[in-house]
Motif scaffolding. Structure first.
Motif, PDB file in Angstrom:
ATOM      1  N   GLY A 260       0.908  -1.138   0.081  1.00  0.00           N
ATOM      2  CA  GLY A 260       0.062  -0.068  -0.038  1.00  0.00           C
ATOM      3  C   GLY A 260       0.831   1.257  -0.031  1.00  0.00           C
ATOM      4  O   GLY A 260       0.384   2.213   0.701  1.00  0.00           O
ATOM      5  N   GLY A 261       1.936   1.241  -0.754  1.00  0.00           N
ATOM      6  CA  GLY A 261       2.883   2.554  -0.738  1.00  0.00           C
ATOM      7  C   GLY A 261       3.598   2.588   0.787  1.00  0.00           C
ATOM      8  O   GLY A 261       4.668   3.485   0.702  1.00  0.00           O
ATOM      9  N   GLN A 262       3.573   1.722   1.323  1.00  0.00           N
ATOM     10  CA  GLN A 262       4.661   1.683   2.792  1.00  0.00           C
ATOM     11  C   GLN A 262       5.472   0.624   2.687  1.00  0.00           C
ATOM     12  O   GLN A 262       5.179  -0.361   2.321  1.00  0.00           O
ATOM     13  CB  GLN A 262       3.469   1.462   3.937  1.00  0.00           C
ATOM     14  CG  GLN A 262       4.102   1.728   5.140  1.00  0.00           C
ATOM     15  CD  GLN A 262       2.960   1.477   6.412  1.00  0.00           C
ATOM     16  OE1 GLN A 262       1.937   1.148   6.173  1.00  0.00           O
ATOM     17  NE2 GLN A 262       3.567   1.950   7.433  1.00  0.00           N
ATOM     18  N   GLN A 263       6.742   0.833   3.215  1.00  0.00           N
ATOM     19  CA  GLN A 263       7.527   0.115   3.357  1.00  0.00           C
ATOM     20  C   GLN A 263       7.342  -0.899   4.729  1.00  0.00           C
ATOM     21  O   GLN A 263       6.812  -0.446   5.700  1.00  0.00           O
ATOM     22  CB  GLN A 263       9.157   0.512   3.709  1.00  0.00           C
ATOM     23  CG  GLN A 263       9.527   1.222   2.369  1.00  0.00           C
ATOM     24  CD  GLN A 263      10.035   0.336   1.388  1.00  0.00           C
ATOM     25  OE1 GLN A 263       9.242  -0.521   0.833  1.00  0.00           O
ATOM     26  NE2 GLN A 263      11.253   0.571   1.427  1.00  0.00           N
ATOM     27  N   VAL A 264       7.321  -2.305   4.368  1.00  0.00           N
ATOM     28  CA  VAL A 264       7.127  -3.222   5.363  1.00  0.00           C
ATOM     29  C   VAL A 264       8.184  -4.151   5.742  1.00  0.00           C
ATOM     30  O   VAL A 264       8.807  -4.802   4.617  1.00  0.00           O
ATOM     31  CB  VAL A 264       5.920  -3.765   5.236  1.00  0.00           C
ATOM     32  CG1 VAL A 264       5.302  -4.907   6.291  1.00  0.00           C
ATOM     33  CG2 VAL A 264       4.512  -2.953   5.116  1.00  0.00           C
ATOM     34  N   GLU A 265       8.763  -4.316   6.844  1.00  0.00           N
ATOM     35  CA  GLU A 265       9.627  -5.153   7.048  1.00  0.00           C
ATOM     36  C   GLU A 265       9.321  -6.458   7.663  1.00  0.00           C
ATOM     37  O   GLU A 265       8.545  -6.416   8.523  1.00  0.00           O
ATOM     38  CB  GLU A 265      10.753  -4.644   8.200  1.00  0.00           C
ATOM     39  CG  GLU A 265      11.385  -3.126   7.529  1.00  0.00           C
ATOM     40  CD  GLU A 265      12.001  -2.610   8.741  1.00  0.00           C
ATOM     41  OE1 GLU A 265      12.230  -3.019   9.719  1.00  0.00           O
ATOM     42  OE2 GLU A 265      12.341  -1.187   8.554  1.00  0.00           O
ATOM     43  N   LEU A 266       9.597  -7.545   6.861  1.00  0.00           N
ATOM     44  CA  LEU A 266       9.215  -9.027   7.313  1.00  0.00           C
ATOM     45  C   LEU A 266      10.222  -9.743   8.296  1.00  0.00           C
ATOM     46  O   LEU A 266      11.357  -9.713   7.933  1.00  0.00           O
ATOM     47  CB  LEU A 266       8.934  -9.798   6.326  1.00  0.00           C
ATOM     48  CG  LEU A 266       7.859  -9.358   5.494  1.00  0.00           C
ATOM     49  CD1 LEU A 266       7.753 -10.164   4.096  1.00  0.00           C
ATOM     50  CD2 LEU A 266       6.570  -9.218   6.167  1.00  0.00           C
ATOM     51  N   TYR A 267      10.019 -10.153   9.389  1.00  0.00           N
ATOM     52  CA  TYR A 267      10.843 -10.926  10.378  1.00  0.00           C
ATOM     53  C   TYR A 267      10.285 -12.476  10.652  1.00  0.00           C
ATOM     54  O   TYR A 267       9.285 -12.614  10.651  1.00  0.00           O
ATOM     55  CB  TYR A 267      11.189 -10.045  11.673  1.00  0.00           C
ATOM     56  CG  TYR A 267      11.913  -8.890  11.369  1.00  0.00           C
ATOM     57  CD1 TYR A 267      12.938  -8.786  11.683  1.00  0.00           C
ATOM     58  CD2 TYR A 267      11.014  -7.597  11.009  1.00  0.00           C
ATOM     59  CE1 TYR A 267      13.764  -7.556  11.237  1.00  0.00           C
ATOM     60  CE2 TYR A 267      11.707  -6.344  10.797  1.00  0.00           C
ATOM     61  CZ  TYR A 267      12.979  -6.615  10.953  1.00  0.00           C
ATOM     62  OH  TYR A 267      13.715  -5.260  10.592  1.00  0.00           O
ATOM     63  N   SER A 268      11.256 -13.073  11.064  1.00  0.00           N
ATOM     64  CA  SER A 268      10.905 -14.523  11.622  1.00  0.00           C
ATOM     65  C   SER A 268      11.445 -14.872  12.902  1.00  0.00           C
ATOM     66  O   SER A 268      12.742 -14.473  13.218  1.00  0.00           O
ATOM     67  CB  SER A 268      11.647 -15.712  10.529  1.00  0.00           C
ATOM     68  OG  SER A 268      11.496 -16.808  11.141  1.00  0.00           O
ATOM     69  N   THR A 269      10.870 -15.086  13.647  1.00  0.00           N
ATOM     70  CA  THR A 269      11.231 -15.010  15.336  1.00  0.00           C
ATOM     71  C   THR A 269      10.865 -16.785  15.859  1.00  0.00           C
ATOM     72  O   THR A 269       9.968 -17.184  15.447  1.00  0.00           O
ATOM     73  CB  THR A 269      10.539 -14.289  16.135  1.00  0.00           C
ATOM     74  OG1 THR A 269      10.848 -12.982  15.841  1.00  0.00           O
ATOM     75  CG2 THR A 269      10.962 -14.446  17.505  1.00  0.00           C
ATOM     76  N   ARG A 270      11.756 -17.322  16.563  1.00  0.00           N
ATOM     77  CA  ARG A 270      11.479 -18.529  16.877  1.00  0.00           C
ATOM     78  C   ARG A 270      11.191 -18.681  18.528  1.00  0.00           C
ATOM     79  O   ARG A 270      11.669 -17.936  19.364  1.00  0.00           O
ATOM     80  CB  ARG A 270      12.653 -19.513  16.908  1.00  0.00           C
ATOM     81  CG  ARG A 270      12.691 -20.858  17.126  1.00  0.00           C
ATOM     82  CD  ARG A 270      13.885 -21.647  16.997  1.00  0.00           C
ATOM     83  NE  ARG A 270      13.813 -23.010  16.744  1.00  0.00           N
ATOM     84  CZ  ARG A 270      13.861 -23.837  17.929  1.00  0.00           C
ATOM     85  NH1 ARG A 270      14.215 -23.515  19.184  1.00  0.00           N
ATOM     86  NH2 ARG A 270      13.961 -25.059  18.105  1.00  0.00           N
ATOM     87  N   ILE A 271      10.022 -19.411  18.739  1.00  0.00           N
ATOM     88  CA  ILE A 271       9.688 -19.518  20.014  1.00  0.00           C
ATOM     89  C   ILE A 271      10.093 -21.064  20.421  1.00  0.00           C
ATOM     90  O   ILE A 271       9.851 -21.973  19.648  1.00  0.00           O
ATOM     91  CB  ILE A 271       7.936 -19.306  20.247  1.00  0.00           C
ATOM     92  CG1 ILE A 271       7.531 -17.915  19.685  1.00  0.00           C
ATOM     93  CG2 ILE A 271       7.580 -19.717  21.612  1.00  0.00           C
ATOM     94  CD1 ILE A 271       6.078 -17.749  19.910  1.00  0.00           C
ATOM     95  N   GLU A 272      10.907 -21.148  21.455  1.00  0.00           N
ATOM     96  CA  GLU A 272      11.374 -22.663  21.877  1.00  0.00           C
ATOM     97  C   GLU A 272      10.173 -23.418  22.264  1.00  0.00           C
ATOM     98  O   GLU A 272       9.193 -22.944  22.702  1.00  0.00           O
ATOM     99  CB  GLU A 272      12.262 -22.370  23.128  1.00  0.00           C
ATOM    100  CG  GLU A 272      13.730 -21.764  22.980  1.00  0.00           C
ATOM    101  CD  GLU A 272      14.321 -22.284  21.989  1.00  0.00           C
ATOM    102  OE1 GLU A 272      14.440 -23.584  21.955  1.00  0.00           O
ATOM    103  OE2 GLU A 272      15.060 -21.668  20.980  1.00  0.00           O
ATOM    104  N   GLY A 273      10.303 -24.822  22.066  1.00  0.00           N
ATOM    105  CA  GLY A 273       9.303 -25.651  22.306  1.00  0.00           C
ATOM    106  C   GLY A 273       9.085 -25.868  23.898  1.00  0.00           C
ATOM    107  O   GLY A 273      10.081 -25.400  24.553  1.00  0.00           O
ATOM    108  N   ASP A 274       8.209 -26.587  24.519  1.00  0.00           N
ATOM    109  CA  ASP A 274       7.998 -26.827  25.733  1.00  0.00           C
ATOM    110  C   ASP A 274       7.528 -28.368  25.779  1.00  0.00           C
ATOM    111  O   ASP A 274       6.298 -28.720  25.438  1.00  0.00           O
ATOM    112  CB  ASP A 274       6.972 -25.862  26.541  1.00  0.00           C
ATOM    113  CG  ASP A 274       6.884 -26.022  28.059  1.00  0.00           C
ATOM    114  OD1 ASP A 274       7.234 -27.271  28.519  1.00  0.00           O
ATOM    115  OD2 ASP A 274       6.579 -25.207  28.573  1.00  0.00           O
TER     116      ASP A 274
END
Length: 108
Positions: free
Chosen positions: A55-69
């Motif tokens: 939509g004309g806006q810069q968007v940064e994509l990230y990946s994050t890990r949540i540890e298992g339990d």
């Protein structure tokens, strides 16, 4: 003059309906909420994937890990979130996907 130690305004962080449903299915609702709260203060948390224009806006994509339990039977999860620094103000974070990691396969 601005204070170098002043924290930036927090971002507005939300979880999409699809990501919330997937977290619920995986028993990770509390873990995802903790990540959402952390992303309000650290929106660039995780590994950068790429930057896109939405939509004309810069968007940064990230990946994050949540540890298992293991005690809760929850696998490790990969979470993808999009950070839109500005405009509009305030900066926003949208948690868009929650994907369980495949368990390691034993070596024969």
């Amino acid at each position: 003059m601005t204070d170098q130690h002043q924290q930036p305004d927090p971002a507005v962080a939300v979880v999409t309906d699809r990501a919330a449903q997937r977290a619920k299915e995986l028993g990770a609702t509390d873990a995802l909420e903790a990540l959402r709260a952390e992303l309000e203060h650290r929106p660039r948390l995780g590994r950068p994937i790429r930057t896109v224009t939405e939509g004309g806006q810069q968007v940064e994509l990230y990946s994050t890990r949540i540890e298992g339990d293991r005690a809760e039977g929850r696998p490790a999860l990969n979470v993808v979130h999009a950070y839109a620094p500005a405009p509009p103000w305030p900066p926003t974070v949208r948690i868009a996907a929650v994907v369980p990691e495949d368990p390691p396969h034993p070596v024969p």
